[in-house]
Motif scaffolding. Structure first.
Motif, short mmCIF file in Angstrom:
data_model
loop_
_atom_site.label_atom_id
_atom_site.label_comp_id
_atom_site.label_asym_id
_atom_site.label_seq_id
_atom_site.Cartn_x
_atom_site.Cartn_y
_atom_site.Cartn_z
N ALA A 219 0.45 -1.25 0.33
CA ALA A 219 0.11 -0.16 0.00
C ALA A 219 1.25 1.23 -0.29
O ALA A 219 0.85 2.39 -0.78
CB ALA A 219 -1.18 -0.01 1.34
N ALA A 220 2.17 0.67 0.53
CA ALA A 220 2.82 2.83 0.71
C ALA A 220 3.37 2.36 -0.32
O ALA A 220 3.89 3.67 -0.73
CB ALA A 220 3.73 2.20 1.63
N GLY A 221 3.91 1.61 -1.46
CA GLY A 221 4.53 1.97 -2.33
C GLY A 221 3.81 1.30 -4.13
O GLY A 221 4.66 1.80 -5.00
N PRO A 247 -3.17 5.49 0.52
CA PRO A 247 -4.07 6.86 1.51
C PRO A 247 -5.15 7.35 0.66
O PRO A 247 -5.40 6.70 -0.55
CB PRO A 247 -2.95 7.11 0.20
N PRO A 248 -5.62 8.67 1.57
CA PRO A 248 -6.98 9.11 0.51
C PRO A 248 -6.69 9.23 -0.94
O PRO A 248 -5.55 9.88 -1.39
CB PRO A 248 -6.99 10.28 1.93
N VAL A 423 0.40 6.45 4.22
CA VAL A 423 0.28 7.65 4.62
C VAL A 423 1.60 8.67 4.51
O VAL A 423 1.92 9.44 4.29
CB VAL A 423 -0.78 8.55 5.17
N ALA A 424 2.38 8.45 5.36
CA ALA A 424 3.64 9.00 6.04
C ALA A 424 4.46 8.58 4.97
O ALA A 424 5.15 9.62 4.77
CB ALA A 424 3.89 8.66 7.54
N ALA A 425 4.61 7.28 4.63
CA ALA A 425 5.55 6.94 3.37
C ALA A 425 5.00 7.52 2.79
O ALA A 425 5.87 7.94 1.31
CB ALA A 425 5.23 5.19 3.98
N HIS A 426 4.04 7.52 2.31
CA HIS A 426 3.51 7.97 0.38
C HIS A 426 3.91 9.73 0.53
O HIS A 426 4.28 9.75 -0.74
CB HIS A 426 2.07 8.05 0.45
#
Length: 510
Positions: A219-221, A247-248, A423-426
């Motif tokens: 999800a993050a990448g 992420p939204p 969300v923070a990693a994105h």
């Protein structure tokens, strides 16, 4: 006046080119002809329009009626031109005022009673209308859009679009019968701010911590995932909760996803800003998956745009159907070509696939129930081709749930906690390179994903022993970059490379 010209729009892929609906009344035997490359649905409009006009109390002029849909070389489909044709007949026969018709565009299918029925592609038409006017097309300034009330919510998603919904042909005619300052139709307000989408929660999944971590990285990448395990291990349950980690949606992403759904006729205001989750059955055809038809429509890969495409029982899909996923997985779009035209659809989705390791499904299960021969298991796994498997970033074994864990209380993190880290990693990725790690090109990989010396040695050793391709090498680097981002690390270290290697489990190693 025996000639009236109104404006509408056709659909061509994701575009909505302008169409002039020209209605001419001529002397001669009464007749009704539609020209301009109409398909069967458009040709049948003459019967719908005739009945709608009569049942609405209007007179059908006893003259020869010719309707031209220009440009003539653009294919026209569906009943979206019914409303414009009916108003054109009324305007040409002077039964309604014509001085303000040029300020509007029209779309809507008519029932025999004169009610307006919804049409596909209202958002695409509204967006194309505003874009054309922003380009100063020189045709009298901005225009409003009159369409069925069921389509109003999606058409009004385009900022500054003047949308006037109507329920019947009579309401539209009354709008033009009033004075300029007192329109009968009211302008439709834009959708209010959408509530936070609700997805199934990861807290409901017991155990499977490695799989949950892998899905967090995916999800993050924006990485694709293949889950391999026996029946009942929780693969489908994990996949159904995956959209809740993403992420939204940004305004642009939400509009693009809604536009594809509008083209397919499946837009719903309740799903506004909700990540699409498509789960086609394994009997689906290639056309159903990537789109097609005489006048092309989007398939599952486009309907999953900015969302998740979940393919359960992956080897059960026809192999030729699976191979059509290669190009959209790489490019993020699909082009459908026909002899006279072609259509482009977006297809930037996250693939989440699940499969059993053998025909019976129990290979490697502690119960020892599998009776498949090694050759049978190999043939089953070989249904997923090497080139397609090479394009899946994360390939993970999902173990069966131990008996003592089945009755225990759920112990997983809630989706909200995992999504916060995602969300923070994105955000780190967008600040560093302006895109998710999965979409990095070769030069960007060299710049942003280069590991330290220990990580480089570890990755080269794994590549030699597992016989990876150059594509697999680069994909492991991108996954490792995402692992580092989740840890808040500036550099890709050997520990990040090691975790990424563990997520690259080839089917042949099961």
């Amino acid at each position: 006046m025996s000639l009236a010209v109104l404006r509408s729009r056709a659909l061509a892929g994701m575009d909505a080119p302008a169409v002039n609906v020209e209605v001419h009344l001529a002397n001669g035997l009464p007749g009704f002809t539609i020209v301009g490359l109409p398909d069967a649905e458009v040709r049948e409009a003459k019967d719908r329009v005739r009945a709608a006009l009569q049942n609405s109390g209007f007179t059908i002029p006893p003259r020869r009626i010719t309707v031209n849909l220009a440009p003539a070389d653009l294919p026209k489909e569906s009943g979206r031109f019914d409303l414009a044709i009916a108003l054109g007949i009324l305007a040409a026969s002077q039964q309604i005022r014509t001085d303000t018709l040029a300020r509007y565009e029209f779309a809507g299918e008519l029932s025999l009673s004169g009610e307006l029925r919804p049409v596909r592609g209202a958002l695409a038409m509204s967006f194309a209308m505003r874009r054309q006017q922003a380009g100063n097309d020189g045709e009298g300034g901005p225009r409003a859009f009159i369409l069925p009330h069921q389509n109003a919510d999606e058409a009004a998603l385009v900022s500054d679009a003047a949308v006037y919904p109507a329920r019947t042909l009579l309401e539209v005619c009354a709008h033009f019968a009033q004075g300029a300052g007192q329109p009968r139709l009211a302008r439709h307000a834009a959708l209010p701010g959408a509530a936070a989408p609700e997805y199934p929660d990861f807290a409901e999944v017991k155990g499977q911590h490695t799989a949950k971590r892998a899905l967090e990285v995916a999800a993050a990448g924006n990485h694709s995932v293949l889950l391999i395990g026996p029946p009942g291990a929780g693969k489908s349950m994990l996949a159904a909760r995956f959209p809740g980690l993403l992420p939204p949606m940004s305004d642009e992403e939400a509009l693009e996803a809604a536009a594809v759904q509008s083209i397919a006729g499946s837009f719903s205001p309740q799903r506004w800003r909700q990540r699409p989750f498509r789960n086609p059955h394994h009997t689906s055809s290639g056309v159903a998956l990537v789109g097609g038809g005489n006048l092309p429509r989007p398939g599952e890969v486009s309907l999953a745009h900015h969302g998740v495409l979940f393919l359960d029982e992956l080897p059960e899909f026809d192999r030729r159907v699976l191979e059509v996923l290669r190009e959209p997985l790489e490019s993020g779009h699909i082009t459908i070509s026909r002899a006279a035209h072609q259509a482009d659809f977006p297809a930037r989705f996250q693939l989440v696939a699940a499969m059993n390791p053998c025909p019976c499904g129990w290979l490697g299960h502690p119960s020892g129930k599998c009776r498949c021969t090694p050759e049978a298991a190999q043939r089953y796994q070989d249904r997923v081709s090497g080139p397609l498997l090479d394009r899946i970033d994360i390939q993970l074994a999902v173990a069966a749930m131990p008996a003592e864990r089945i009755g225990a209380a759920a112990d997983g993190e809630p989706s909200a906690a995992i999504a916060a880290r995602v969300v923070a990693a994105h955000a780190l990725q967008l600040a560093r390179q302006g895109k998710p790690n999965q979409r990095l090109g070769p030069r960007e990989i060299e710049r942003h994903c280069r590991p330290d010396a220990a990580g480089e040695r570890l990755l080269r050793t794994a590549m030699e022993q597992l016989h990876w391709s150059a594509r697999a090498y680069h994909r492991v680097l991108k996954v490792a970059r995402t692992v580092a981002d989740l840890a808040g690390a500036q550099e890709v270290a050997a520990t990040h490379i090691a975790e990424a290697i563990q997520y690259r489990r080839a089917l042949r190693e099961q």
